[in-house]
Design an enzyme around this catalytic site. Structure first.
Site, PDB file in Angstrom:
ATOM      1  N   LYS A 189      -0.368   5.173  -5.838  1.00 55.83           N
ATOM      2  CA  LYS A 189      -1.382   5.056  -6.836  1.00 55.83           C
ATOM      3  C   LYS A 189      -2.247   6.443  -6.886  1.00 55.83           C
ATOM      4  CE  LYS A 189      -3.280   1.692  -4.118  1.00 55.83           C
ATOM      5  NZ  LYS A 189      -2.094   1.745  -3.187  1.00 55.83           N
ATOM      6  N   GLY A 190      -2.515   7.134  -6.122  1.00 56.92           N
ATOM      7  CA  GLY A 190      -3.325   8.353  -6.481  1.00 56.92           C
ATOM      8  C   GLY A 190      -2.875   9.118  -7.503  1.00 56.92           C
TER       9      GLY A 190
ATOM     10  N   ARG B 164     -23.338 -12.028   5.282  1.00 54.71           N
ATOM     11  CA  ARG B 164     -24.870 -11.379   4.606  1.00 54.71           C
ATOM     12  C   ARG B 164     -25.748 -10.618   5.492  1.00 54.71           C
ATOM     13  NH1 ARG B 164     -24.754 -17.408   3.975  1.00 54.71           N
ATOM     14  NH2 ARG B 164     -23.787 -17.138   5.956  1.00 54.71           N
TER      15      ARG B 164
ATOM     16  N   GLY C 111      -5.921   5.962   1.206  1.00 57.88           N
ATOM     17  CA  GLY C 111      -5.583   7.622   1.130  1.00 57.88           C
ATOM     18  C   GLY C 111      -4.712   7.718  -0.174  1.00 57.88           C
ATOM     19  N   HIS C 112      -5.532   8.337  -1.215  1.00 60.71           N
ATOM     20  CA  HIS C 112      -4.998   8.462  -2.507  1.00 60.71           C
ATOM     21  C   HIS C 112      -4.870   9.919  -2.598  1.00 60.71           C
ATOM     22  CE1 HIS C 112      -6.450   4.496  -4.236  1.00 60.71           C
ATOM     23  NE2 HIS C 112      -5.842   4.293  -3.174  1.00 60.71           N
TER      24      HIS C 112
ATOM     25  N   VAL D 208       8.949  11.436 -10.072  1.00 57.72           N
ATOM     26  CA  VAL D 208      10.171  12.137  -9.298  1.00 57.72           C
ATOM     27  C   VAL D 208       9.619  13.203  -8.502  1.00 57.72           C
ATOM     28  CG1 VAL D 208      12.113  11.243 -10.645  1.00 57.72           C
ATOM     29  CG2 VAL D 208      10.880  13.255 -11.381  1.00 57.72           C
TER      30      VAL D 208
ATOM     31  N   GLY E 289       0.688  -1.151  -0.041  1.00 62.09           N
ATOM     32  CA  GLY E 289       0.000  -0.039  -0.037  1.00 62.09           C
ATOM     33  C   GLY E 289       0.795   1.239   0.058  1.00 62.09           C
ATOM     34  N   ASP E 290       0.358   2.319  -0.263  1.00 64.24           N
ATOM     35  CA  ASP E 290       0.825   3.683  -0.319  1.00 64.24           C
ATOM     36  C   ASP E 290       1.989   3.987  -1.216  1.00 64.24           C
ATOM     37  OD1 ASP E 290      -0.692   4.209   2.044  1.00 64.24           O
ATOM     38  OD2 ASP E 290       0.868   3.249   3.229  1.00 64.24           O
ATOM     39  N   GLU E 291       1.812   3.126  -2.370  1.00 58.61           N
ATOM     40  CA  GLU E 291       2.791   3.282  -3.513  1.00 58.61           C
ATOM     41  C   GLU E 291       2.773   4.582  -4.243  1.00 58.61           C
ATOM     42  OE1 GLU E 291       0.783   0.942  -3.215  1.00 58.61           O
ATOM     43  OE2 GLU E 291       1.560  -1.290  -2.794  1.00 58.61           O
TER      44      GLU E 291
ATOM     45  N   THR F  40      -4.212   8.220   8.315  1.00 55.69           N
ATOM     46  CA  THR F  40      -4.071   8.219  10.042  1.00 55.69           C
ATOM     47  C   THR F  40      -2.939   9.274  10.286  1.00 55.69           C
ATOM     48  OG1 THR F  40      -2.712   6.480   9.762  1.00 55.69           O
ATOM     49  CG2 THR F  40      -4.751   5.948  10.029  1.00 55.69           C
TER      50      THR F  40
ATOM     51  N   PRO G  43       3.457   7.268  11.326  1.00 57.14           N
ATOM     52  CA  PRO G  43       4.805   7.184  10.436  1.00 57.14           C
ATOM     53  C   PRO G  43       4.797   5.743   9.845  1.00 57.14           C
ATOM     54  CG  PRO G  43       5.202   7.347  13.099  1.00 57.14           C
ATOM     55  CD  PRO G  43       3.777   7.463  12.838  1.00 57.14           C
TER      56      PRO G  43
ATOM     57  N   GLN H 178      -5.153   0.063  -1.412  1.00 56.81           N
ATOM     58  CA  GLN H 178      -4.250  -0.688  -0.655  1.00 56.81           C
ATOM     59  C   GLN H 178      -3.219  -1.212  -1.677  1.00 56.81           C
ATOM     60  OE1 GLN H 178      -7.652  -1.079   0.384  1.00 56.81           O
ATOM     61  NE2 GLN H 178      -7.411   0.753   1.584  1.00 56.81           N
TER      62      GLN H 178
HETATM   63  P1  IMP Z   1      -7.496  -1.977   7.899  1.00 57.72           P
HETATM   64  O1  IMP Z   1      -7.663  -2.067   6.524  1.00 57.72           O
HETATM   65  O2  IMP Z   1      -8.122  -0.468   8.472  1.00 57.72           O
HETATM   66  O3  IMP Z   1      -8.443  -2.892   8.762  1.00 57.72           O
HETATM   67  O4  IMP Z   1      -6.236  -2.109   8.328  1.00 57.72           O
HETATM   68  C1  IMP Z   1      -5.572  -3.332   8.313  1.00 57.72           C
HETATM   69  C2  IMP Z   1      -4.313  -3.107   7.862  1.00 57.72           C
HETATM   70  O5  IMP Z   1      -4.110  -2.639   6.382  1.00 57.72           O
HETATM   71  C3  IMP Z   1      -3.338  -2.334   8.825  1.00 57.72           C
HETATM   72  O6  IMP Z   1      -1.946  -2.601   8.752  1.00 57.72           O
HETATM   73  C4  IMP Z   1      -3.226  -1.053   7.832  1.00 57.72           C
HETATM   74  O7  IMP Z   1      -2.393  -0.301   8.142  1.00 57.72           O
HETATM   75  C5  IMP Z   1      -3.367  -1.494   6.547  1.00 57.72           C
HETATM   76  N1  IMP Z   1      -3.819  -0.727   5.531  1.00 57.72           N
HETATM   77  C6  IMP Z   1      -5.225  -0.387   5.357  1.00 57.72           C
HETATM   78  N2  IMP Z   1      -5.394   0.696   4.507  1.00 57.72           N
HETATM   79  C7  IMP Z   1      -4.182   0.968   4.035  1.00 57.72           C
HETATM   80  C8  IMP Z   1      -3.649   1.803   2.954  1.00 57.72           C
HETATM   81  O8  IMP Z   1      -4.513   2.369   2.025  1.00 57.72           O
HETATM   82  N3  IMP Z   1      -2.329   1.963   2.757  1.00 57.72           N
HETATM   83  C9  IMP Z   1      -1.447   1.267   3.552  1.00 57.72           C
HETATM   84  N4  IMP Z   1      -1.766   0.300   4.658  1.00 57.72           N
HETATM   85  C10 IMP Z   1      -3.172   0.193   4.676  1.00 57.72           C
END
Ligand code: IMP
Length: 438
Positions: free
Chosen positions: A21-22, A144, A45-46, A424, A17-19, A314, A317, A239
């Site tokens: 992508k946005g 369900r 979070g994009h 970059v 995640g957080d690569e 969130t 860090p 993600q």
């Molecule tokens: P949840 O998706 O809030 O239940 O979190 C489960 C796990 O996925 C935790 O380790 C989060 O930090 C991680 N996670 C959820 N959404 C993201 C994202 O958008 N980027 C990176 N990590 C994520």
């Protein structure tokens, strides 16, 4: 009757995640007729930077900042009405269109309270979730039960669904069991209501309902009609592959599928033309869970501050480490990636040396990288010669220091896929749009 088939393009996070992508989805959105978010919820979070203004989007696709674009939130996602309304306002401001699927699940304040209650109860074994209620809402989806966006059309319906079969009582009993009222800092969650009050929850739903209901529709039908009439549809996954529920194989994952399989499952779309795997030039992970190439020293701190590696949702860090090519190869295979985009190459400028992980000690290439494997995996780190030049104004590979170009070639060769662009800097323009073959 001949039928034209439109292009189906996916942007997928190829790490944890957080690569970035946005930004990549935002750039691809320019050529797309429709942009779709099909999985996850407000845990994403994009970040999109448009003319110096930064938008941190959580639910709606990045196309909402482009006038006239059609944006879709599909039935496989979980929708927080409060966050959704804030983003609908951004769409209005930019003159873009939005359709929300009638069958997308609704995240309630009580889901967020349960998420927090479980994390508190787990103590040092907590997952480190985003506390956005994602797990509890998806649990209800798989059981369900639970509200769908279409239920928001009437308060009687909301009450009926919430009380059906003792559903609400069960949620409240869970809150009591977890000690939500006494142990969780509810104020900090900023829910706005008592999450355990049924009346307050129904009122909360109706407070957000009117605006949301104006956007409801059958997104499956819409997406298929776009594809069938030759339009380009961009699917913006959330993600990252390594934290997708089906693949992670343990508890340190999110609760949705983070590969194109999720799009197929919820929208019935197959045969993607391009699957763009986005990877940073290094690696990060937020929350708990194994992270073989993590740097817990000053180097990790340096990358974190240079790359502004703090959670978009969130503010936490992020853990930082060297690029893990072994994990990237696996993620690309699992997601059917056809090309790579490397982001944040500029962040690595000025380091005294670089590390790369090609493989893990004693873990064969074909091994599946589930949580238990990663927990004990020891990365074999290889060095790479650094570069000093600030890359933020570089727009062509010919302007790159040789060592930086070699770093990219090395990534392409290890993964066996072309790199089609390199980011970059945060702005749309900060891209090297050249193809680097393996
Ligand atoms: P949840 O998706 O809030 O239940 O979190 C489960 C796990 O996925 C935790 O380790 C989060 O930090 C991680 N996670 C959820 N959404 C993201 C994202 O958008 N980027 C990176 N990590 C994520």
């Amino acid at each position: 009757m001949s039928r034209r088939t439109g292009r189906k393009i996916v942007v997928v996070g190829a790490q944890w995640g957080d690569e970035g992508k946005g930004k990549i989805a935002d750039i691809e959105a320019e050529q797309a007729d429709m942009i779709v978010r099909s999985e996850g919820g407000a845990n994403a979070g994009h970040t999109v930077v448009v003319q110096g203004r930064t938008y941190k989007l959580h639910l709606l696709p990045c196309g909402i900042v482009r006038a006239g674009k059609m944006n879709v939130f599909g039935p496989g996602g979980v929708f927080d009405p409060k966050v959704g309304r804030e983003e609908l306002a951004i769409a209005r401001e930019h003159g873009s269109e939005v359709m929300l699927d009638t069958h997308a699940s609704v995240v309630l304040p009580i889901h967020r309270a349960i998420d927090a209650g479980r994390e508190f109860a787990a103590g040092k074994n907590a997952i480190g979730t985003t506390l956005r209620g994602i797990g509890p809402c998806y649990s209800d989806f798989w059981l369900r039960r639970g509200l769908k966006l279409g239920d928001l059309r009437s308060s009687a319906r909301v009450r009926e669904v919430l009380t059906d079969g003792g559903y609400w009582d069960e949620l409240v009993a869970l809150c009591v069991h977890l000690g939500v009222a006494t142990r969780v800092d509810i104020e900090k969650l900023n829910l706005g209501i008592d999450p355990m009050s049924l009346d307050a929850t129904v009122a909360w739903c109706m407070e957000h309902a009117t605006e949301i209901c104006d956007h409801l529709g059958d997104t499956r039908r819409l997406v298929h009609s776009m594809v069938d009439t030759g339009r380009t549809v961009l699917f913006e996954l959330a993600q990252g592959v390594m934290i997708g529920t089906h693949l992670e194989g343990g508890k340190f994952c999110t609760s949705s599928t983070c590969t194109p399989a999720g799009i197929s499952a919820s929208l019935g779309i197959y045969g993607f033309d391009r699957v763009i795997g986005v990877t940073k030039a290094y690696a990060t992970r937020v929350g708990g869970g194994p992270f073989p190439t993590e740097l817990t020293d000053d180097l990790g701190d340096y990358i974190r501050s240079n790359g502004a590696e703090f959670g978009t949702t969130t503010g936490r860090p992020r853990r930082c480490g060297w690029l893990d090519l072994r994990a990237l190869r696996y993620a690309c295979k699992m997601a059917g990636v056809t090309e790579l985009v490397v982001t944040k190459l500029d962040v690595l400028s000025g380091l005294r040396g670089l590390g790369l992980c090609e493989e893990y000690e004693g873990v064969e290439e074909r091994a599946t990288l589930v949580e238990s494997v990663l927990q004990t995996a020891k990365p074999v780190l290889e060095g790479h010669r650094p570069w000093a030049k600030d890359l933020t104004s570089v727009r062509a590979t010919s302007e790159l220091p040789t060592t930086a170009y070699e770093y990219l070639i090395r990534i392409a060769q290890s993964i066996g896929l072309p790199i089609t662009s390199v980011s970059v800097g945060p702005d749309r323009e900060a891209m090297i749009n050249e193809r680097i073959e393996p």
